[in-house]
Design a protein around this motif. Sequence first.
Motif, mmCIF file in Angstrom:
data_model
loop_
_atom_site.group_PDB
_atom_site.id
_atom_site.type_symbol
_atom_site.label_atom_id
_atom_site.label_comp_id
_atom_site.label_asym_id
_atom_site.label_seq_id
_atom_site.Cartn_x
_atom_site.Cartn_y
_atom_site.Cartn_z
ATOM 1 N N ASP A 45 0.819 -1.211 0.000
ATOM 2 C CA ASP A 45 0.000 0.000 0.000
ATOM 3 C C ASP A 45 0.860 1.270 0.000
ATOM 4 O O ASP A 45 0.597 2.197 -0.779
ATOM 5 N N LEU A 67 -0.079 6.022 6.034
ATOM 6 C CA LEU A 67 -0.747 4.733 6.240
ATOM 7 C C LEU A 67 -0.341 4.059 7.544
ATOM 8 O O LEU A 67 -0.684 2.900 7.766
ATOM 9 N N LEU A 73 -5.656 2.340 4.596
ATOM 10 C CA LEU A 73 -6.297 2.981 3.452
ATOM 11 C C LEU A 73 -7.720 3.434 3.761
ATOM 12 O O LEU A 73 -8.153 4.489 3.303
#
Length: 257
Positions: A45, A67, A73
Amino acid sequence: MERTAALATVGWEESAGEGSVREKLPEAESPRERLFRLGAAALTDPELLSVLMGSGVRTQALAEALLATRGGLKELLQQDPRELCARPGMGPGRTAQVMAALELGRRAQRVTERRPRLRTPKEISAYLAPNLSALRREVFHVLCFNARNVLLHDARVAEGTINACPVDPREVFAAAITSRASAIVLAHNHPSGDPEPSGQDLGLTAQLIEAGRVLGIKVLDHVVIGDGTYSSLLERGELPLLGGETRGPWSMAGERG
C-alpha cells in the motif's frame, strides 16, 4: 588497467588514492520500476501511494506515514481533504490526487449492472458495501424491488451523524411508490464498523413493516453494513412479524407476481 577492468566486471571498484577496493552496491529499485516489472498487485500500500504522489525517498516516507495508523487505506479515505491537505508534505495537489485515486478504487467495486437481481442478504451487502462501508456518517438506503427481485431503484433517503440517522417513513415509501416496487429492503451503515443492530434499528424496522403492510409493500429485510461484514435482521430472526405472518427465505418475493 587490467586489474581495474577485472574488478569492474564483478561489481567492485578501486578507491582513488588508497589502492583499496569497496563494493559497488546496486541502486535500489523504485516502486515505479517494481510496478512495471512485477505488476501493481506486487506493491505494498505505501509503495502504491508513493507511485501516485511522485518518486523519491521522501515521498516513500510520507506514504508510509500516511498509512501508519491502524485504519490504513480506509482511514485515509475517510479523512477530511482539508485535514489531509494540512499535513506536512501534502498540499492541495497531492491531496486531490490521493483522494481521487481512493474514490476511483471504491467505485471500481460497484456492481456494473444497471438493474441487478439481488436475492440474498450477502448479495445486498456486496452491492452496498463499496458505497457505505467507508463513510464517516450513517446513511439510510431503500432498495426497491419488483416481484422477481430485480432492483428497480436504490434510494438514499436519509443522512445522519457518526452514530445516528433520523429516518422519515414518508421518504422511505415515496421511493418505493415512485418506482412501483412490490417489496423493499432497508439498509444502513454503522461507521464504527460493528453491524450489530441497535434497539432503535429494531424499532424503526417494526414501524416501517407496519406502514408497508398498509400500503401493500413488503419489507423483506433490514441489512446493516459494517466493516467487511453485515447483519441481516431476517437471518438473525429479528425481523418483526405481523399477526401470524411467517418468514421464508430472503427471496420471498420470488416469482410471485
